[in-house]
Write an enzyme that holds these catalytic residues in place. Structure first.
Site, PDB file in Angstrom:
ATOM      1  N   SER A 229      79.438  73.622  48.612  1.00 33.45           N
ATOM      2  CA  SER A 229      80.120  73.038  47.464  1.00 33.45           C
ATOM      3  C   SER A 229      80.932  71.842  47.919  1.00 33.45           C
ATOM      4  O   SER A 229      81.198  71.659  49.115  1.00 33.45           O
ATOM      5  CB  SER A 229      81.042  74.062  46.796  1.00 33.45           C
ATOM      6  OG  SER A 229      82.135  74.373  47.643  1.00 33.45           O
ATOM      7  N   LYS A 230      81.329  71.036  46.947  1.00 38.29           N
ATOM      8  CA  LYS A 230      82.197  69.900  47.263  1.00 38.29           C
ATOM      9  C   LYS A 230      83.539  70.400  47.781  1.00 38.29           C
ATOM     10  O   LYS A 230      84.132  69.797  48.677  1.00 38.29           O
ATOM     11  CB  LYS A 230      82.380  69.044  46.012  1.00 38.29           C
ATOM     12  CG  LYS A 230      81.078  68.411  45.523  1.00 38.29           C
ATOM     13  CD  LYS A 230      81.207  67.868  44.112  1.00 38.29           C
ATOM     14  CE  LYS A 230      79.845  67.442  43.567  1.00 38.29           C
ATOM     15  NZ  LYS A 230      79.899  67.082  42.140  1.00 38.29           N
TER      16      LYS A 230
END
Length: 297
Positions: A229-230
């Site tokens: 994920s970011k």
């Protein structure tokens, strides 16, 4: 074209990463295999999370991987009137209510306990709008194309926010209105969004919208075992062809499509054509996948 219309709908809070690529590729292949359309929507309803230039980066990344969408890009920041009209319909039906409660107030509860359902607790405070999850169909049941029959009681998940206290629209309402207005027939996305689907099905039924089919994909994990994920600082996708080709091959492998090894050096268009011809949802495994498991040895 068939009646199939799919979509990829990232939040432009940063560049796409390998997990994003797997989700985009799966939705693209599913649409193209069905002879359908594949739309692109930028879910930018939360401006503080969307830095300048992030959307342009996403568009370039998708183009670098040959994932060309049909029609114009849809932007959620242009859709305020549509969301407002949907909320008014929910209010009129008694399915949405104003709420002054803060997360700090109900932190000892697993979900928001519905204190404002029958009247705002503190009218002097800013108010969000919530969905009456206890009044819709219960349980919500639907067949997921990978995970099989799903059964949730939305009331056990709590009354989800439809419009935030700061005046910004919340994801659940926006995504349902957009999918309906775009005529989306099939939603392909990560399994981390599976438990959002009960609220979305409730909203679809309350607003008289069609209910898309759903295919939730297994998570892609990093070397640390966490979801890519970011927030977890997953590396951004490259835009240079020499780096794109092996990563696209790795994404096909992460989707359990077993691409031949020699395909890893083939041009992007050739890899995608192979992927479309061989796309088979029955190959997908429900267990989480590690990015390293999909790379070329």
């Amino acid at each position: 074209m068939s009646g199939y219309r799919g979509r990829f709908a990232p939040t432009p809070s940063g560049p796409l990463h390998f997990g994003s690529l797997v989700a985009a590729l799966a939705s693209f292949l599913d649409a193209r295999r069905a002879g359908g359309e594949w739309r692109l929507r930028l879910e930018d309803i939360d401006p503080p999370r969307c830095p300048p230039g992030a959307a342009d980066t996403i568009l370039r990344q998708l183009e670098a991987f040959g994932l060309h969408w049909d029609g114009p890009v849809s932007w959620q920041h242009e859709r305020d009137d549509a969301y407002a009209a949907a909320l008014e319909r929910l209010k009129a039906a008694g399915l949405a209510y104003p709420c002054s409660c803060s997360r700090k107030q109900w932190r000892d509860y697993p979900v928001y306990p519905g204190w404002c359902r029958h009247g705002v607790c503190d009218p002097a405070k800013p108010m969000a709008w919530r969905l009456r999850s206890d009044l819709g169909p219960r349980p919500v049941v639907w067949p997921d194309r990978l995970f099989g029959e799903q059964r949730f009681d939305p009331a056990e998940l709590g009354d989800v926010v439809l419009k935030r206290k700061d005046g910004l629209w919340a994801y659940q309402l926006a995504v349902v209105v957009d999918d309906a207005d775009q005529g989306i027939s099939d939603v392909v996305r990560g399994v981390d969004l599976l438990d959002n689907t009960p609220w979305q099905r409730q909203l679809q039924q309350a607003l008289g919208y069609p209910e898309p089919r759903y295919l939730h994909l297994p998570l892609i994990l990093g070397d640390d075992g966490q979801k890519l994920s970011k927030q977890n600082l997953a590396p951004p996708l490259p835009e240079v062809d020499d780096a794109v080709r092996p990563l696209l091959h790795a994404a096909l492998a992460a989707l359990d499509q077993a691409p031949p090894r020699e395909l890893s050096t083939a041009p992007v268009a050739e890899q995608l054509q192979w992927g479309i011809r061989h796309w088979d949802v029955a190959r997908l495994r429900a267990a989480p996948h590690r990015q390293t498991d999909a790379t070329i040895p």
